[in-house]
Design an enzyme around this catalytic site. Structure first.
Site, PDB file in Angstrom:
ATOM      1  CD  GLU A  37      30.743  17.358  35.982  1.00 47.17           C
ATOM      2  OE1 GLU A  37      31.865  17.103  36.411  1.00 47.17           O
ATOM      3  OE2 GLU A  37      29.811  16.540  35.958  1.00 47.17           O
ATOM      4  CG  HIS A  64      32.579  13.957  31.788  1.00 46.64           C
ATOM      5  ND1 HIS A  64      31.979  15.174  31.982  1.00 46.64           N
ATOM      6  CD2 HIS A  64      33.327  13.738  32.881  1.00 46.64           C
ATOM      7  CE1 HIS A  64      32.346  15.656  33.157  1.00 46.64           C
ATOM      8  NE2 HIS A  64      33.165  14.806  33.722  1.00 46.64           N
ATOM      9  CG  ASP A  91      40.108  22.615  41.171  1.00 47.07           C
ATOM     10  OD1 ASP A  91      39.318  23.431  40.667  1.00 47.07           O
ATOM     11  OD2 ASP A  91      41.152  22.215  40.608  1.00 47.07           O
TER      12      ASP A  91
HETATM   13  N1  GLN Z   1      41.673  21.648  38.101  1.00 50.02           N
HETATM   14  C1  GLN Z   1      41.357  20.285  37.926  1.00 50.02           C
HETATM   15  C2  GLN Z   1      41.493  19.879  36.462  1.00 50.02           C
HETATM   16  O1  GLN Z   1      41.230  20.645  35.625  1.00 50.02           O
HETATM   17  C3  GLN Z   1      39.963  19.965  38.389  1.00 50.02           C
HETATM   18  C4  GLN Z   1      39.646  18.515  38.214  1.00 50.02           C
HETATM   19  C5  GLN Z   1      38.285  18.103  38.685  1.00 50.02           C
HETATM   20  O2  GLN Z   1      37.398  18.922  38.813  1.00 50.02           O
HETATM   21  N2  GLN Z   1      38.061  16.843  38.951  1.00 50.02           N
HETATM   22  O3  GLN Z   1      41.825  18.787  36.143  1.00 50.02           O
HETATM   23 ZN    ZN Z   2      35.397  18.932  37.641  1.00 53.52          ZN
END
Ligand code: GLN
Ligand code: ZN
Length: 748
Positions: free
Chosen positions: A660, A689, A594
């Site tokens: 996203e 979200h 990530d």
């Molecule tokens: N792998 C992390 C999760 O799913 C990624 C979180 C994020 O992108 N902020 O929580």
């Molecule tokens: Zn994210």
């Protein structure tokens, strides 16, 4: 030599303001209590500064939520939907947080910090109306306490530049509307009596922002004509603005000499102008002790050009971005602690520096300076900081994977045999009260590691079962063992420390406690292999391993200042690359790294962007470079806007990226097509979200829209971020619908 501090944190060293705001919001207490707390905190924080011997102390640096929001109420720049709310307090918090009928205002990052401000919404038909009551009462409070106060205000150009126009057009077009109200404000303040100094913050000029230099001149020709006005910038140099400001009647300039070393080039001009220079030499951004002797030398050099009377020692920015005090840090390593200075300790650094210029100063008698000299010396050579093996590994870093993408993806698709429009998630599943309680009891020693592991395995198995039931293609283990995607890794690597009370305000009442990277980074033991390989062994489906990338770990930590950030990033890359190799050996051959915070480290000045991109991309690539061709590397970024950085994203060369884009249909995906992006992409198809569960037909439409942009062979289908903040009864139907939608599309 005189001293000044740009501003002080306000949330309270025990997060008193947070607690009292949240109690008020949840109707467990009244606004009177908030006001009482706020008043106590202001008095305490001024007291600290006064006691430390700071000569000029900020008023109106305090805020119940955010200074930009305060400025909106002061100027009467209230968006239409809140204008009729008569109760000022209700209006204020409605703007910040929304209310039953009205959505909150947008919030965004304050320059390159992790603080977020409320974005003003302006339009040509606004009428502004001054309300100076809050500033006046804070000023009176300070005066009653014998504080030598300056009044902080966001300057007009920065206010406009950080706003958005709801009627379209450039916010700078509103300059002639907003200047009169600023003039009125300045006039009112001059009626407070005395020779009150106004400190206008104009940090927008650290971006260059040359198109607004003529407005800057107009603004301060008029605002500074009858009043003592300082104009302050921070986080970078603002040389273009300095040239202009020096020909206005301002009283002084506040410049950042920590993150804006180029400000030094303006010294000659400043000297000639005879204006005061508030020299920001103590960092308001980091938590490291200042090398006081080195800074003394730096100021000595400034004094070759500038009159001592015109130089005031100051902080590089408001201390808002640092935690309060080390006093409660009884858990830190003694050496590490000796290298740290939070806001309160920085006050002493400012005043000690000033004393170092007095004739009767005696270096060997000054306890603080002696401790400082010793800590600086010890930090330079300490084995806790320096690890030759790590430094050598960074020197011999390999950045490239052996096989180019085209050959890799062919091998991977043969090995994994996942279908087009493969379905997956971003990693985390709901962090229920039970999950958090389990981690907490383990941490507190209430349960032993056997019990803890058994519980985690149970959670993982349930999570796998659910994913198998709904027929997802690529599974994850759920990240139940992680409190936070950076902290989890930081806690297991050497070179990291975790404070007890190192809270900094992120927005409103929200605080974060970033890890402290103080030393060369290494990874003594595998960090995720146990969980990921357990999960992998318990399914016949593909199991994706889950790591956090070096740039994100860096951007969400307090990073050591004794070597370039790039060096620290490479060190983290080496450590995480060991984890990649270990996962691979354990049979986990699809691995997501990530980089949620990749964009947050972008420099403020365009001329520095290429260099950041170079090392940030290299850090990511080095992390995954050891992976075999058949190991598939994913990355995830919490952004939807890639237009500016698409070439950089492409250069990262991840086999699959998830992003996203859910809230923007297929619009933002188009950039991937237009640059001929080859790698596979998982554009989030629904917004995690929100608690809303999208239905199948809606997701079918969304998938079809994506397929208008990229071919199905290049697309993955997933939610737009991790699911940890959602509830199971939102996650279950949403993912079920997602898989269902993909099947419908595949069958068409
Ligand atoms: N792998 C992390 C999760 O799913 C990624 C979180 C994020 O992108 N902020 O929580
Ligand atoms: Zn994210």
């Amino acid at each position: 030599m005189k001293t000044s501090v740009i501003g002080f944190p306000r949330i309270g060293e025990q997060r008193e303001l947070k607690k009292s705001l949240e109690a008020y919001w949840s109707k467990k207490s009244t606004f009177d209590v908030v006001e009482k707390t706020a008043k106590e905190l202001r008095a305490r924080h001024w007291g600290y500064q006064k006691d430390a011997g700071i000569d000029l102390i900020a008023v109106n640096d305090f805020s119940l939520y955010d200074n930009m929001l305060d400025m909106m109420q002061t100027l009467g720049a209230i968006p239409k939907r809140f204008r009729d709310l008569e109760d000022k307090t209700y209006q204020y918090f409605s703007m910040a947080r929304g209310n039953d009928t009205t959505t909150a205002m947008e919030m965004t990052k304050w320059f390159n910090t992790n603080y977020h401000y409320i974005v003003p919404e302006l339009s040509l038909d606004d009428t502004y109306k001054l309300d100076i009551s809050s500033i006046k009462s804070q000023y009176d409070e300070a005066k009653a306490l014998g504080i030598n106060a300056k009044i902080n205000l966001i300057g007009p150009i920065t206010f406009l530049a950080l706003s958005k126009r709801v009627d379209g057009g450039d916010t700078l077009e509103l300059f002639s509307k907003i200047l009169p109200i600023y003039k009125e404000l300045v006039k009112e303040i001059s009626n407070f009596g005395g020779d009150v100094i106004i400190d206008f913050h104009e940090p927008i000029f650290v971006r260059g922002f040359e198109k607004a230099l003529f407005l800057l001149k107009d603004a301060y020709n008029s605002l500074a004509s009858k009043n003592k006005v300082i104009v302050t910038t921070f986080f970078e140099h603002s040389s273009e603005a300095t040239k202009v400001l020096l020909i206005t009647p301002i009283y002084g300039l506040g410049l950042d000499f920590v993150d804006g070393e180029k400000n030094i080039d303006s010294l000659g001009d400043i000297a000639k102008s005879g204006k005061k220079l508030f020299a920001g030499v103590i960092s308001g951004r980091n938590i490291w002790i200042n090398d006081l002797e080195a800074t003394k030398t730096k100021i000595d050099n400034m004094l070759k050009v500038i009159d001592e009377d015109n130089l005031i020692i100051s902080t590089s920015s408001s201390l808002l971005h640092t935690p309060f005090t080390l006093e409660y840090e009884d858990g830190l390593d003694k050496d590490v602690k000796s290298w740290l200075a939070y806001a309160k300790e920085k006050l002493n650094e400012v005043s000690t520096l000033s004393k170092m210029f007095s004739d009767d100063f005696n270096t060997s008698n000054n306890v603080l300076l002696q401790a400082n000299i010793e800590a600086i010396r010890n930090r330079k050579t300490s084995k806790k900081v320096h690890n030759d093996e790590v430094k050598n590994r960074v020197k011999n870093l390999s950045i490239e994977r052996d096989t180019p993408y085209e050959a890799r993806i062919k091998a991977q698709r043969e090995a994994f045999k996942y279908p087009d429009l493969a379905t997956t998630t971003i990693g985390s599943f709901p962090q229920t009260a039970e999950v958090r309680a389990t981690r907490r009891s383990f941490k507190n020693g209430e349960i032993d590691s056997d019990v803890y592991e058994a519980k985690m395995e149970e959670l993982i198995l349930d999570c796998i079962k659910f994913q198998e039931d709904i027929d997802l293609d690529v599974l994850v283990h759920g990240e139940f063992e992680r409190n936070d995607m950076v902290e989890y890794f930081g806690e297991q690597m050497s070179g990291f420390a975790f404070s007890k009370n190192g809270w900094v305000q992120s927005y409103g009442s929200r605080c974060v406690k970033p890890p402290v990277i103080y030393g060369d980074v290494s990874r003594p033991n595998a960090m995720t292999v146990k969980w990921s390989s357990f999960a992998n062994k318990n399914t016949n489906k593909i199991m994706k391993g889950m790591l956090t990338g070096p740039v994100t770990i860096l951007n969400w930590s307090f990073v050591r200042d004794d070597q370039p950030r790039s060096e620290t990033s490479y060190q983290i890359a080496v450590a995480i690359s060991d984890e990649v190799k270990d996962l691979e050996s354990a049979g986990v051959t699809m691995i997501q790294v990530d980089e949620a915070a990749f964009k947050e480290g972008y420099p403020l000045r365009d001329e520095n962007i290429a260099e950041y991109e170079r090392w940030a991309v290299e850090g990511f690539k080095a992390t995954v470079a050891p992976a075999k061709a058949t190991t598939q590397i994913h990355t995830h970024m919490c952004y939807s806007e890639f237009n500016d950085i698409i070439k950089t994203i492409e250069a990262m060369d991840a086999d699959v990226i998830s992003i996203e884009t859910a809230r923007s249909g297929n619009e933002l995906l188009k950039i991937f097509k237009s640059v001929g992006y080859k790698q596979e992409v998982g554009p989030g198809i629904y917004d995690i979200h929100s608690p809303r569960v999208p239905d199948v037909s809606e997701m079918v439409k969304q998938i079809e829209a994506l397929m208008e942009v990229l071919p199905k062979t290049q697309l993955w289908i997933n939610p737009d971020c991790g699911l940890k903040t959602r509830k199971w009864d939102e996650v279950k139907p949403s993912l079920r619908n997602m898989v269902e939608a993909v099947k419908i599309v595949r069958n068409k």
